[in-house]
Design a protein around this motif. Sequence first.
Motif, short mmCIF file in Angstrom:
data_model
loop_
_atom_site.label_atom_id
_atom_site.label_comp_id
_atom_site.label_asym_id
_atom_site.label_seq_id
_atom_site.Cartn_x
_atom_site.Cartn_y
_atom_site.Cartn_z
N ALA A 76 -41.94 -85.33 -3.20
CA ALA A 76 -41.46 -85.80 -4.62
C ALA A 76 -41.98 -85.19 -5.68
CB ALA A 76 -41.49 -87.29 -4.63
N LEU A 99 -40.68 -81.67 -6.21
CA LEU A 99 -39.21 -81.66 -6.74
C LEU A 99 -39.27 -81.89 -8.23
CD1 LEU A 99 -36.39 -81.30 -6.21
CD2 LEU A 99 -35.95 -83.65 -5.88
N SER A 100 -40.20 -82.92 -8.68
CA SER A 100 -40.38 -83.03 -10.11
C SER A 100 -40.97 -81.86 -11.02
CB SER A 100 -41.29 -84.34 -10.56
OG SER A 100 -40.16 -85.31 -10.30
N TRP A 115 -35.62 -84.71 -17.50
CA TRP A 115 -36.68 -84.93 -18.07
C TRP A 115 -36.18 -85.04 -19.70
CZ3 TRP A 115 -41.58 -85.14 -16.93
CH2 TRP A 115 -42.18 -84.90 -15.61
N TRP A 134 -38.75 -73.14 -18.67
CA TRP A 134 -37.77 -72.09 -18.81
C TRP A 134 -36.30 -72.07 -18.41
CZ3 TRP A 134 -41.82 -71.39 -14.40
CH2 TRP A 134 -42.93 -70.96 -15.00
N GLU A 165 -38.29 -79.19 -11.26
CA GLU A 165 -37.27 -79.74 -12.34
C GLU A 165 -38.05 -79.83 -13.76
OE1 GLU A 165 -34.81 -83.01 -9.76
OE2 GLU A 165 -36.71 -83.50 -10.67
N TYR A 166 -39.39 -80.07 -13.84
CA TYR A 166 -40.04 -79.80 -15.30
C TYR A 166 -39.88 -78.37 -15.72
CZ TYR A 166 -43.88 -79.64 -18.41
OH TYR A 166 -44.70 -79.39 -19.67
N GLU A 224 -51.23 -75.86 -13.56
CA GLU A 224 -51.46 -75.10 -14.40
C GLU A 224 -53.09 -74.87 -14.48
OE1 GLU A 224 -49.67 -73.21 -15.80
OE2 GLU A 224 -47.90 -74.08 -16.73
N GLN A 264 -36.12 -77.42 -16.60
CA GLN A 264 -35.45 -77.93 -17.63
C GLN A 264 -36.25 -78.08 -18.94
OE1 GLN A 264 -34.95 -82.42 -16.67
NE2 GLN A 264 -34.20 -81.66 -14.63
N ILE A 265 -37.63 -77.61 -19.09
CA ILE A 265 -38.25 -77.80 -20.28
C ILE A 265 -39.21 -76.37 -20.52
CG2 ILE A 265 -40.31 -79.02 -21.46
CD1 ILE A 265 -39.85 -81.33 -19.70
N ILE A 313 -47.59 -69.73 -12.21
CA ILE A 313 -47.94 -71.05 -12.83
C ILE A 313 -49.62 -71.17 -12.55
CG2 ILE A 313 -47.94 -73.94 -12.61
CD1 ILE A 313 -45.00 -73.31 -12.16
N ARG A 338 -46.15 -74.45 -23.32
CA ARG A 338 -46.76 -73.72 -22.59
C ARG A 338 -46.62 -72.21 -23.12
NH1 ARG A 338 -46.82 -69.96 -18.39
NH2 ARG A 338 -48.04 -70.53 -16.63
#
Lengths: 998, 89
Positions: free
Chosen positions: A733, A736-737, B66, A747, A740-741, A705, A744-745, A887, B27
């Motif tokens: 790794a 991938l995180s 998460w 969008w 997932e961020y 960001e 999951q959080i 992003i 965000r």
Amino acid sequence: MSQPFRLNKEGLINRNKKISFTFNGKKLFGYEGDTIASALIANGIHLVGRSFKYHRPRGFFGAGVEEPNAKLQVEFNGHSEPNVNATEMELVEGLSATSQNCWPSVNFDVGAINNFLKMFFPAGFYYKTFMWPKSFWYKIYEPFIRKAAGLGVASIEKDKERYEHKFEYCDLLVTGSGPSGLASAYAAAKNGAKVILAEDKPRFGGTLLTDDVSIDNLSGKDWAEKIITELKSMPNVTVKNRSQVFGYYDHNMLVMFERVSDHLEKKSKFTPRQRLWYIRAKETILSTGSIERPIVFGNNDTPGIFLSAAAKEYMKVYGVLVGKKPLIFTNNDSAYETALEFKKNNVEPIILDTREEHSSELIDEAKSKGIDIRFSHGVIVANGYKKVKSAKIGKLNKDKNSFEKIETVDCDCICVSGFWTPSVHLASQSGNKLKYEEKIDAFIPDKKKQHETSVGAANGSFTLEESLKHGFENGSNLSAKITETKTEISIPNVNEKKYGAHDKFWCMPLPKNENPKRFVDFQNDVSVSDIEIALREGYRSIEHVKRYTTLGMATDQGRTSNLNGLQLVSNIENKIVPEVGHTTFRPPFTPITIGTIVGREVGMEYMPTRKTPMHEWHEKNNAVFVDAGAWKRPRYYKEGNETLFEASKREAKNVRENVGICDVTTLGKIDIKGPDAAEFLNRVYTNAWMKLPIGKARYGLMLREDGIVMDDGTTTRISENHYHMTTTTAQAANVLSHLEYYLQIVWPELNVNVVSTTEQWAGAAIAGPKSRDMLSKLYPDLDVSNEALPFMGYKEAEFFGVPSRIFRISFSGELAYEINVKSDHGMFMWEKMMEVGKEFGNQPYGTEALSTLRIEMGHVAGPELDGRTIPSDVSLNGLVSKKKDFIGKNSLGREAFNVESRQKIVGLIPIDRKSSIPEGSHIVKDQNAKLPNPKLGHVSSSCWSVENNNPFSLAIMKDGKNMIGKKFFAVSPLKNKSIEVEVISSHYVDPEGKRVRS
Amino acid sequence: MLYIKCPYCGLRAQKEFSYGGDATVKRPNINEEVSSKDWDNFVYMRKSPRGKHIELWQHIAGCRQWIKVQRDTATHEIFQTAKVTEEIR
Ligand SMILES: [Zn+2]
């Protein structure tokens, strides 16, 4: 071979098994069940070491964990260990112990001159003396301190022992098997709770082994044995001896150190030496007991001076007398038990009691047995250098600050008792702010911060009756809350002696004109005068006094000195102890070996090793491997006597001229599926992804960001809603995180799933002008022409009968393909490629050649994408869409990112066309300029360009594009090199990118 | 070592998780204009409170979800954990 101080019958040792050992080279023996300390005392040996600062002779003081002096270098079972506590280490056959901190011997120690030069060693000595001149530090001060100070010597041999870690969960952890601990464990076990009972010593029972008490008509020792036997038979109980719970961490995590096999003569191959237990307990009972406090007097560190309870333990547990002419010096009743025990063994003690004449159950008993008791008396100074010979004792006046009468009495040991200090270390570590209990002049636990409950002596209750009651009640109540079962247990009848009140007296005054050292902290050689100096020099906070004087530091952690130190400060400062406060108790409570902390994570087990399915082939073909994270990757394949430089040049050249294959299995692979996959990629990558056709790959760039480049790679559209993403090996790794961020959080409305498939696919790159010819032989039925399979094209086809994916992508800048097959087929694919490739001159190439190829093409990788560069810094602004959001986009508008002189990627070649430029070199205008020489940039990647046959480097340089054609110096002070270089374009080979499209 | 209750898997040791920072930061919406100030606040500005803090953790060695964790930054006490779609009071 008689042992002059061994009693005939007493003790819990096994007299049927003799154990031979040596001390400072002298052959001795003891019995099974002895500690090194008890065996030495049985042999009449007291002088075991020299003190830390003054090198004064020191002997044993305690009988267990509280021992401040007797730390030995011990060799056993084939290894050498420093700082072993002689009062805890059990005797094993063939053990050899030597004194530490003395030279040339414990009997004649050169360093003891420090004792006579003690004006040089007051509090703060190190801080004051070794300050100046600075040049003296390395040559004079440091070697001096190192030689004079320090404890044992760490072994430089590889530790061959096995250490283990264990993770355990329980309802109730009980730390200590004295009366309150046994009672708690028993009550909880009866309620069906999962219980772990930990005992630091080899024998269970704590004070029950030495106190003259009875429970339900059994002796304390027999009752303890009965309870332990029953606990051991219960499936919900784990009982561990030789196990010290030494740390109390967050969320009721306790750590325990188990000495599994140090006491065994023979053990099986896989038996660990020691084990570290991580125990997550729902509730914890802290039944850690208490430690006896000394009274401070002159030369109180002379060998032969013991804590009174230790003297009793040596008699009752080990059948050993600490002396035959004892002085008992006390301010309370508990030492009378030691006197009575001496008397029972036909030794005549003299009791010096600081209290005025009075009566109590124990005093009356001692009197009736004819023991010489002198009230209002105390030891002023001990006489004797290497062993106590006599003592100057005094009758105190009413003010207890002067003497009515002074005389000297003969003695061979002094047993001192200044009352008891609860062991609150674990409670304090758990976050419990302690409170000062006036009644016992010590700190006890206050309000709980975690699920911990202190019981018995650790909580300040010094009677057996109270300890048992607390134990049973708390064990039962705490466990009942967890198991929802409550079994009634009747509290047993107890027979114990009643103690009278103790005297609040901690430090013997000195007669005028006498000035012997009075030690507060034996291990750190801190005396009363040191504390006085610290206060006189203005130190007020107890934490500062601690650091200035070293009171309560090192392995001892102030076990016997804390409260006496606090009392002294409070007397001088005229404050009460709770106002002075206490220093922080830190884990570990007792020293633990580094091996235990490390556990099995050594050598190969230090971290997992990831091998590609083709690893064995690489090994057989002389690959030299390099670590890429946990992966092993071939760096180059060595032919004959080739160096890295020669081999990588050969391999890279062969790719440019013929064809080579490279194992690229380690690249991160992520499967992306779902109807919104294209939209997701469009937000994640800087470039446009909405119109990528099925069966096509695209190079993509991802930012954080803050606008900094995070990773790059290609993503291929496999079918309508299915994409295959590749990442760099290092970032797999993280990427991938990251994905997932956002899913999951940020969008969650996007219907997309991601999963790592790195290990599902084996990958091989085929690169070089002859790669298409080779590919057509690998896929004889497939049209692999430039039209049918163009650059960034994708096909699925059978590879000699196994399913495979073909991507036409290139990292080397040559015409290249990447083949993926399922991991199980990786070796098959690789061997087939080697076989088929022969006629095209195919050779495998490693990461070094791979780097060379990408550097001379000007492709950026990890060294350029180093967390400081934005797309335009590395000439990737063409991939940044102006039309859509993604992003990190908003950050790219930041002012600092858009100044003309901003760093940019460039190429460098040495003027002499010969000298390699070290990676990490700084680019400067004038190599002889005064330091700090202004830095214009740095060299990120270097190679030997096989295309142009001279060195070439990539660099990130201020105002880079405007520097092209100019000359600078690349300087590497680390390599002691300075090379004149010319700035050129970062694309050194095939700048138009024709080859990949050919 | 903390003991963290993953809303999907239950109580697990801290080693299974990785820390993800302040969970209350939102965000700015994608494809919407945002002022430089708002953007800078989102990227760079974080509170560092002593006491209660709602933060993100990822169960990387477990379900890979998460999650939100409300923790006291001074005592490490964990008051509540939740799915990221749930609110913590
Ligand atoms: Zn989970």
